[in-house]
Design a protein around this motif. Sequence first.
Motif, mmCIF file in Angstrom:
data_model
loop_
_atom_site.group_PDB
_atom_site.id
_atom_site.type_symbol
_atom_site.label_atom_id
_atom_site.label_comp_id
_atom_site.label_asym_id
_atom_site.label_seq_id
_atom_site.Cartn_x
_atom_site.Cartn_y
_atom_site.Cartn_z
ATOM 1 N N GLY A 132 0.831 -1.190 0.000
ATOM 2 C CA GLY A 132 0.000 0.000 0.000
ATOM 3 C C GLY A 132 0.870 1.247 0.000
ATOM 4 O O GLY A 132 1.900 1.290 0.677
ATOM 5 N N VAL A 133 0.474 2.247 -0.754
ATOM 6 C CA VAL A 133 1.212 3.507 -0.842
ATOM 7 C C VAL A 133 0.244 4.655 -0.573
ATOM 8 O O VAL A 133 -0.774 4.776 -1.272
ATOM 9 N N ILE A 134 0.550 5.478 0.420
ATOM 10 C CA ILE A 134 -0.337 6.588 0.764
ATOM 11 C C ILE A 134 0.003 7.803 -0.099
ATOM 12 O O ILE A 134 1.081 8.384 0.022
ATOM 13 N N VAL A 135 -0.924 8.168 -0.977
ATOM 14 C CA VAL A 135 -0.798 9.382 -1.797
ATOM 15 C C VAL A 135 -1.517 10.475 -1.007
ATOM 16 O O VAL A 135 -2.728 10.642 -1.118
ATOM 17 N N SER A 136 -0.751 11.214 -0.210
ATOM 18 C CA SER A 136 -1.345 11.981 0.888
ATOM 19 C C SER A 136 -2.043 13.277 0.486
ATOM 20 O O SER A 136 -2.883 13.773 1.225
ATOM 21 N N GLY A 137 -1.698 13.850 -0.686
ATOM 22 C CA GLY A 137 -2.339 15.100 -1.050
ATOM 23 C C GLY A 137 -2.102 15.490 -2.500
ATOM 24 O O GLY A 137 -1.177 14.984 -3.148
ATOM 25 N N GLY A 138 -2.944 16.386 -2.988
ATOM 26 C CA GLY A 138 -2.840 16.804 -4.383
ATOM 27 C C GLY A 138 -2.913 18.310 -4.578
ATOM 28 O O GLY A 138 -3.183 18.777 -5.677
ATOM 29 N N ASN A 139 -2.645 19.071 -3.510
ATOM 30 C CA ASN A 139 -2.771 20.527 -3.599
ATOM 31 C C ASN A 139 -1.481 21.161 -4.115
ATOM 32 O O ASN A 139 -0.731 21.801 -3.375
ATOM 33 N N ILE A 140 -1.233 20.979 -5.384
ATOM 34 C CA ILE A 140 -0.020 21.505 -5.998
ATOM 35 C C ILE A 140 -0.337 22.805 -6.737
ATOM 36 O O ILE A 140 -1.421 22.957 -7.313
ATOM 37 N N ASP A 141 0.593 23.723 -6.680
ATOM 38 C CA ASP A 141 0.473 24.971 -7.430
ATOM 39 C C ASP A 141 0.843 24.667 -8.882
ATOM 40 O O ASP A 141 1.975 24.277 -9.173
ATOM 41 N N ILE A 142 -0.100 24.834 -9.791
ATOM 42 C CA ILE A 142 0.142 24.507 -11.198
ATOM 43 C C ILE A 142 1.343 25.269 -11.750
ATOM 44 O O ILE A 142 2.080 24.763 -12.593
ATOM 45 N N GLN A 143 1.564 26.468 -11.247
ATOM 46 C CA GLN A 143 2.709 27.246 -11.714
ATOM 47 C C GLN A 143 4.036 26.604 -11.333
ATOM 48 O O GLN A 143 5.087 26.953 -11.888
ATOM 49 N N GLN A 144 3.987 25.672 -10.398
ATOM 50 C CA GLN A 144 5.191 24.976 -9.956
ATOM 51 C C GLN A 144 5.595 23.855 -10.923
ATOM 52 O O GLN A 144 6.711 23.321 -10.827
ATOM 53 N N MET A 145 4.724 23.522 -11.854
ATOM 54 C CA MET A 145 4.976 22.372 -12.715
ATOM 55 C C MET A 145 6.206 22.558 -13.599
ATOM 56 O O MET A 145 6.927 21.596 -13.879
ATOM 57 N N THR A 146 6.469 23.779 -14.047
ATOM 58 C CA THR A 146 7.666 24.013 -14.859
ATOM 59 C C THR A 146 8.929 23.689 -14.059
ATOM 60 O O THR A 146 9.851 23.033 -14.559
ATOM 61 N N THR A 147 8.956 24.128 -12.800
ATOM 62 C CA THR A 147 10.091 23.831 -11.929
ATOM 63 C C THR A 147 10.223 22.334 -11.701
ATOM 64 O O THR A 147 11.334 21.777 -11.723
ATOM 65 N N ILE A 148 9.104 21.670 -11.500
ATOM 66 C CA ILE A 148 9.113 20.222 -11.276
ATOM 67 C C ILE A 148 9.658 19.494 -12.503
ATOM 68 O O ILE A 148 10.457 18.549 -12.387
ATOM 69 N N GLN A 149 9.256 19.925 -13.686
ATOM 70 C CA GLN A 149 9.776 19.315 -14.917
ATOM 71 C C GLN A 149 11.283 19.509 -15.031
ATOM 72 O O GLN A 149 12.006 18.589 -15.430
ATOM 73 N N GLU A 150 11.764 20.689 -14.653
ATOM 74 C CA GLU A 150 13.200 20.956 -14.719
ATOM 75 C C GLU A 150 13.967 20.088 -13.721
ATOM 76 O O GLU A 150 15.043 19.553 -14.038
ATOM 77 N N ILE A 151 13.437 19.937 -12.519
ATOM 78 C CA ILE A 151 14.084 19.100 -11.500
ATOM 79 C C ILE A 151 14.115 17.642 -11.949
ATOM 80 O O ILE A 151 15.121 16.943 -11.801
ATOM 81 N N ALA A 152 12.992 17.186 -12.523
ATOM 82 C CA ALA A 152 12.925 15.805 -13.011
ATOM 83 C C ALA A 152 13.911 15.575 -14.150
ATOM 84 O O ALA A 152 14.604 14.544 -14.202
ATOM 85 N N LYS A 153 14.005 16.531 -15.076
ATOM 86 C CA LYS A 153 14.925 16.405 -16.204
ATOM 87 C C LYS A 153 16.365 16.320 -15.724
ATOM 88 O O LYS A 153 17.152 15.487 -16.199
ATOM 89 N N LYS A 154 16.706 17.151 -14.755
ATOM 90 C CA LYS A 154 18.057 17.133 -14.192
ATOM 91 C C LYS A 154 18.344 15.790 -13.534
ATOM 92 O O LYS A 154 19.444 15.236 -13.651
ATOM 93 N N HIS A 155 17.339 15.242 -12.844
ATOM 94 C CA HIS A 155 17.502 13.939 -12.184
ATOM 95 C C HIS A 155 17.744 12.846 -13.210
ATOM 96 O O HIS A 155 18.628 11.986 -13.046
ATOM 97 N N TYR A 156 16.966 12.862 -14.317
ATOM 98 C CA TYR A 156 17.141 11.857 -15.358
ATOM 99 C C TYR A 156 18.543 11.929 -15.955
ATOM 100 O O TYR A 156 19.190 10.897 -16.205
ATOM 101 N N VAL A 157 19.048 13.144 -16.172
ATOM 102 C CA VAL A 157 20.384 13.324 -16.742
ATOM 103 C C VAL A 157 21.456 12.791 -15.790
ATOM 104 O O VAL A 157 22.396 12.095 -16.190
ATOM 105 N N GLN A 158 21.294 13.082 -14.488
ATOM 106 C CA GLN A 158 22.291 12.672 -13.509
ATOM 107 C C GLN A 158 22.306 11.163 -13.269
ATOM 108 O O GLN A 158 23.355 10.572 -13.020
ATOM 109 N N THR A 159 21.125 10.534 -13.371
ATOM 110 C CA THR A 159 21.048 9.098 -13.070
ATOM 111 C C THR A 159 21.082 8.232 -14.331
ATOM 112 O O THR A 159 21.134 7.009 -14.240
ATOM 113 N N GLY A 160 21.006 8.888 -15.469
ATOM 114 C CA GLY A 160 21.040 8.127 -16.735
ATOM 115 C C GLY A 160 19.743 7.443 -17.036
ATOM 116 O O GLY A 160 19.694 6.511 -17.825
#
Length: 332
Positions: free
Chosen positions: A304-332
């Motif tokens: 079981g995995v608790i998905v505790s909340g969904g109150n994200i600021d949509i304007q934050q999505m660009t930052t999240i995409q950038e962080i994810a992209k950087k993670h993919y590059v660093q981990t291959g």
Amino acid sequence: MCVYHGDYLTSDKINEAYKKLSQFVHQTPVMTSETTNRIVGKKVYFKMENQQKTGAFKIRGALYKMMQLPEKLRRQGVITASAGNHAQGVAYAAKKANVKATIYMPKHTPLNKVNATKAYGADVVLTGENFDEAFQASLKELDSGKVYIHPFDDYDVMAGQGTVAIELLHEINELDTIIVPVGGGGLISGIAVAAKNIKPTIKIIGVQSNLASPIYRSFRNIQLHVPSAISTIAEGIAVQNPGKKTLPIIENYVDDIITVTDGEIACSILYMLERNKTLVEGAGAAAIAALFRYHQHIRSKQCGVIVSGGNIDIQQMTTIQEIAKKHYVQTG
């Protein structure tokens, strides 16, 4: 200010909360994903508290706490501090009970959380760079006569949060593990006590951000370092100090505490949006991130995995995409 709380946390208290809350909160859905199952090699059940009223599990603890207050104390009003989701839970509960609520929130709280809290009728005070600074500011009203509803270090609040586990195990009794996001520890304390009462063999694993991990450090006997500032996309679980009441419960009932990075959290937010068409905030994605990072080490067949909340600021999505992209590059 009056701090009013029960002096214990037991399965009986959580069961009482479950009965009282059942007609006021959503029994949130449990979602499965064959793609996820294939990736991690186990059957995974997502408990979707991002679809709860106010968009997060926090309403459970806030409502149950409000129910426990005598009418005399309700008339004095309530006060709290929150990074966002507890604020909305308390504001909603106060509106339902016709109680005046004052809520301290960090200055950089996502605007959607601030506006939602105000929409429920609460007075909002924006102060401090993070939850702990807002919390300290709120304590200046200790002599106001208002009742303080702590976001996690309160047994009634923990009991309300523990109803998540009762719902989940009633629906999926074969679970052998539950992964839970951890900030101050209110959610995992309630879940651990409730789940181990229903199924003593079940494993409870907590997840903190590696940028805000006081309970992880305490649990593993690592010298506690209190950072002067915390910056993480999982602001909902970004606390500097363990709860005084939650920590002993966690040490007694929780099997392990692990950490994840912002990169892993960002990737999990995008995964849930792209693959499962559901929006999850940073704190809500922490347990998902842990599942992907540690799945080879987590000995579980039914998780079981608790998905505790969904109150994200949509304007934050660009930052999240950038962080994810950087993670993919660093981990291959």
